[in-house]
Motif scaffolding. Structure first.
Motif, mmCIF file in Angstrom:
data_model
loop_
_atom_site.group_PDB
_atom_site.id
_atom_site.type_symbol
_atom_site.label_atom_id
_atom_site.label_comp_id
_atom_site.label_asym_id
_atom_site.label_seq_id
_atom_site.Cartn_x
_atom_site.Cartn_y
_atom_site.Cartn_z
ATOM 1 N N PHE A 8 44.656 49.978 49.296
ATOM 2 C CA PHE A 8 43.222 50.280 49.385
ATOM 3 C C PHE A 8 42.900 50.978 50.718
ATOM 4 N N TYR A 26 42.630 41.312 45.544
ATOM 5 C CA TYR A 26 43.230 42.495 44.929
ATOM 6 C C TYR A 26 44.336 42.992 45.855
ATOM 7 N N GLU A 27 45.502 43.226 45.279
ATOM 8 C CA GLU A 27 46.631 43.599 46.111
ATOM 9 C C GLU A 27 46.695 45.098 46.347
ATOM 10 N N SER A 28 46.449 45.836 45.286
ATOM 11 C CA SER A 28 46.519 47.296 45.416
ATOM 12 C C SER A 28 45.585 47.911 44.383
ATOM 13 N N PRO A 29 45.183 49.174 44.590
ATOM 14 C CA PRO A 29 44.272 49.792 43.616
ATOM 15 C C PRO A 29 44.973 49.984 42.269
ATOM 16 N N SER A 30 44.241 49.783 41.201
ATOM 17 C CA SER A 30 44.812 50.067 39.887
ATOM 18 C C SER A 30 44.844 51.600 39.739
ATOM 19 N N GLN A 51 39.577 52.301 29.468
ATOM 20 C CA GLN A 51 38.969 51.201 28.730
ATOM 21 C C GLN A 51 38.816 49.989 29.616
ATOM 22 N N THR A 52 38.164 49.002 29.041
ATOM 23 C CA THR A 52 37.988 47.751 29.750
ATOM 24 C C THR A 52 39.353 47.165 30.058
ATOM 25 N N GLY A 53 39.472 46.628 31.247
ATOM 26 C CA GLY A 53 40.740 46.007 31.615
ATOM 27 C C GLY A 53 41.551 46.884 32.556
ATOM 28 N N LYS A 56 38.086 49.662 35.846
ATOM 29 C CA LYS A 56 37.186 50.803 36.016
ATOM 30 C C LYS A 56 35.891 50.413 36.739
ATOM 31 N N ALA A 58 35.443 48.474 39.357
ATOM 32 C CA ALA A 58 35.641 48.671 40.799
ATOM 33 C C ALA A 58 35.861 50.150 41.104
ATOM 34 N N TYR A 97 31.413 42.708 45.129
ATOM 35 C CA TYR A 97 32.035 43.676 46.049
ATOM 36 C C TYR A 97 31.141 43.939 47.273
ATOM 37 N N ARG A 253 46.396 39.016 37.885
ATOM 38 C CA ARG A 253 46.004 40.230 38.600
ATOM 39 C C ARG A 253 45.879 40.061 40.107
ATOM 40 N N TYR A 324 46.875 46.766 33.780
ATOM 41 C CA TYR A 324 45.908 47.874 33.843
ATOM 42 C C TYR A 324 46.248 48.981 32.866
HETATM 43 P P1 AMP Z 1 37.416 46.101 34.400
HETATM 44 O O1 AMP Z 1 38.388 47.006 33.736
HETATM 45 O O2 AMP Z 1 36.575 46.797 35.404
HETATM 46 O O3 AMP Z 1 36.607 45.326 33.390
HETATM 47 O O4 AMP Z 1 38.256 45.019 35.256
HETATM 48 C C1 AMP Z 1 39.041 44.069 34.681
HETATM 49 C C2 AMP Z 1 39.457 42.961 35.643
HETATM 50 O O5 AMP Z 1 40.388 43.428 36.605
HETATM 51 C C3 AMP Z 1 38.342 42.328 36.425
HETATM 52 O O6 AMP Z 1 38.483 40.932 36.299
HETATM 53 C C4 AMP Z 1 38.590 42.714 37.860
HETATM 54 O O7 AMP Z 1 38.186 41.708 38.748
HETATM 55 C C5 AMP Z 1 40.076 42.928 37.897
HETATM 56 N N1 AMP Z 1 40.483 43.954 38.854
HETATM 57 C C6 AMP Z 1 39.933 45.173 39.016
HETATM 58 N N2 AMP Z 1 40.604 45.864 39.956
HETATM 59 C C7 AMP Z 1 41.601 45.073 40.395
HETATM 60 C C8 AMP Z 1 42.656 45.245 41.373
HETATM 61 N N3 AMP Z 1 42.811 46.371 42.065
HETATM 62 N N4 AMP Z 1 43.509 44.208 41.551
HETATM 63 C C9 AMP Z 1 43.368 43.078 40.826
HETATM 64 N N5 AMP Z 1 42.414 42.865 39.906
HETATM 65 C C10 AMP Z 1 41.526 43.852 39.688
#
Ligand code: AMP
Length: 597
Positions: A8, A26-30, A51-53, A56, A58, A97, A253, A324
């Motif tokens: 990040f 969060y360890e690293s950006p998805s 998609q969800t998961g 997106k 963040a 956040y 995660r 992810y």
């Molecule tokens: P979303 O796709 O935005 O609905 O996110 C799905 C889940 O992933 C949520 O519970 C977030 O808190 C988690 N999340 C998003 N970004 C990260 C990241 N970089 N590292 C770990 N978890 C994450």
């Protein structure tokens, strides 16, 4: 992961946001975050196919928070979502956040919520407004939402908005936003009408699509279980009880989730360790060694920490949190089925994440089959088999001469059979973890999200007597009465109590019994045997903005009468603690090792 950005810190986010990311673990950006954040920070328009998961939320929330002017209390960011659930979820993500941004305000606005409350909040000012199109239009027409100061618009799940018939509303809203604003459009698919909206309202958008390479993973048998939230821990427990495992790698995660889940499993008697990026290299290596030499059977890991892990005895990979993208999934499940062995991968998928499941299937070119969740009876059968085996193993491995004498003595002194003595001993050993399936269905495991059905029920079932009869009809489970700290004076209704409990505790509304609403509190009858986790969660769930603060009152009235043996006084309610421990499953892996040693 394909993105060159792995930290990040490389994303030009300011210290308060970096601090938050550390705290949330969060360890690293998805991949979607690594790709979108730089564009959005630079003020570009963006089309993100995700998609969800995928993380997106963040991906847009972090850069848009970064660009906020906190001294200006006009709405600067508008996020449009297809559903109220998503609006609330996105607003909560922004709030979380922004924890180190003093004075930050986010406001979810959606249909069904009181207009008065929304108007009050809008007057107070919010930097970010997250809403469903219909309600946002209402406020724009009434001029209670003014978008003059708007800098960014996010269309979240645009294809869902199209599917739900909101796309013209989205168009209408976008026409009323300042021309120089930034627009980010996220959609899992890009059908023509979405492309048209993008063409009409976005300027020179950057397109982000996470490419997934296809790969074959033939030796791994893949299954999924549709489960989410609090129910995942229960689902994992069931799997650990019934699957024939050597060692398991459980993926989550965040670093926090890794530590917490490892602790929870440890508390249930499994030999378990966490593996995440905050641990020193030495500690990580020690954990891997422990897994290799059988002193740890379950490792709960994050993607980063488990990269390249090669331990042959990993028979199962459990995707507790969905990865992810397909690439991460392929990497995860590649940790099992090593050296030609068979491996099993199980994926937990929330209903909203089903699309991601399909993406993964496409990328791996293999079906992931739904698994049959093990029933209590199946679990009990496994426990019984293991118990029998444990007896046989003990007989084979131990010198039992002294204990033979003890049994002989009891037989003679008390004139009872060895069989009776054995039965009593079996009871003593197993009473904490019963070998029989509970007779009555207790809390039904369902997804915690509101389904059409639960929503409908919450809307239509209001009368207490009707509810009671339904509950009686649908289950013979013992009912407990609970007190909720919301009543008439807070505006609580049977509908919103049913809705909150059904959605948050995953208790099918059929199992929710009589509800009585009093001036400043309410009571509700629920099936006995609610897990401690759900109970703790329900304390915090809100109805009309008030936490339920649920507490147990004791068996419900009809139940009390049923339990009271003729001629005796009222019985004391079973303590929740003992109820919970009785249902604790018996760990397979730990016991297996005990037997080995
Ligand atoms: P979303 O796709 O935005 O609905 O996110 C799905 C889940 O992933 C949520 O519970 C977030 O808190 C988690 N999340 C998003 N970004 C990260 C990241 N970089 N590292 C770990 N978890 C994450």
């Amino acid at each position: 992961m394909s993105s060159p950005i792995t930290q990040f810190e490389e994303l030009a986010l300011s210290p308060p946001l970096l601090q938050t990311l550390k705290e949330v673990g969060y360890e690293s950006p998805s991949p979607i975050q690594a790709a979108c954040i730089p564009h959005l920070l630079a003020g570009h328009d963006l089309i993100g196919q995700a998609q969800t998961g995928t993380g997106k939320t963040a991906a847009f929330a972090l850069p848009l928070l970064e660009r906020l002017d906190l001294t200006n209390h006009q709405p600067q960011v508008l996020v449009l979502t297809p559903t109220r659930e998503l609006a609330i979820q996105v607003a909560e993500a922004f709030q979380s956040y922004a924890r180190h941004l003093p004075g930050f305000h986010v406001l979810p606005i959606y249909g069904g919520q009181s207009m008065t409350i929304q108007l009050r909040h809008l007057r107070r000012g919010a930097h970010v407004v997250v809403g469903t199109p219909g309600r946002v239009m209402d406020h724009l027409r009434r001029e209670t939402l003014v978008l003059d100061g708007l800098r960014s618009v996010v269309l979240d799940e645009a294809d869902e908005m199209l599917r739900m018939g909101f796309i013209d509303d989205v168009d209408w809203i976008l026409e009323r936003t300042p021309p120089e604003r930034q627009v980010a459009l996220f959609s899992a698919t890009m059908p023509e009408p979405i492309r048209r909206v993008a063409h009409r309202h976005l300027r020179d958008p950057q397109e982000v699509k996470i490419q997934t390479r296809t790969a074959t993973v033939s030796t791994v048998q893949q299954r999924y279980w549709q489960v989410s939230g609090l129910h995942k821990l229960d689902a994992l427990n069931r799997i650990l009880e019934v699957e024939d495992m050597d060692a398991a790698l459980v993926f989550v995660r965040t670093k926090t989730a890794a530590t917490e889940l490892a602790e929870r499993l440890e508390a249930r008697g499994y030999s378990c360790a966490a593996l995440h990026g905050d641990m020193t290299q030495a500690l990580r290596e020690r954990t891997v060694d422990q897994l290799k030499n059988n002193s740890v059977d379950i490792v709960v890991a994050t993607d980063v920490a488990a990269r390249g892990l090669d331990v042959q005895r990993i028979s199962h990979v459990i995707n507790y949190d969905i990865p992810y993208d397909a690439e991460a999934y392929i990497h995860r499940i590649g940790r099992t089925g090593r050296a030609g062995r068979a491996g099993t991968a199980i994926l937990f998928v929330a209903p909203r994440e089903m699309r991601m499941l399909r993406v993964i299937e496409k990328a791996t070119r293999q079906p992931i089959t739904p698994m049959q969740p093990p029933t209590q009876a199946v679990i009990a059968g496994h426990r019984l088999n293991r118990f029998k085996q444990k007896i046989l193993d003990t007989m084979a491995a131990q010198d039992l001469g002294f204990f033979h004498d003890v049994v002989n003595q009891i037989e003679q002194e008390q004139a009872i059979s060895a069989q009776d003595i054995a039965a009593a001993l079996a009871y003593l050993i197993q009473r904490e973890r019963p070998l029989q399936a509970p007779e009555a269905a207790s809390v039904k495991i369902t997804d915690s999200r509101p389904t059409q059905e639960t929503r409908h029920r919450a809307e239509s079932e209001t009368r207490p007597t009707q509810r009671r009869d339904r509950a009686k009809e649908s289950t013979d489970a013992a009912m407990m009465r609970y007190r909720l700290e919301v009543g008439h004076q807070h505006g609580a209704t049977p509908q919103n109590i049913v809705g909150a409990i059904a959605n948050e505790a995953g208790i099918d509304s059929r199992y929710i019994g009589r509800i009585e609403i009093h001036e400043d509190y309410s009571t509700v009858d629920l099936p006995d045997g609610m897990s401690a986790e759900i109970f703790e969660h329900l304390k915090k769930v809100r109805v009309r903005q008030c936490p339920l603060n649920i507490s147990r009152l004791g068996p419900s009235e009809p139940e009390r009468a049923r339990r009271r043996p003729a001629g005796t006084g009222e019985r004391v309610a079973r303590s929740p603690k003992s109820g919970a421990t009785e249902r604790e499953p018996r760990p397979t892996l730990r016991r297996k090792r005990e037997t080995d040693s």
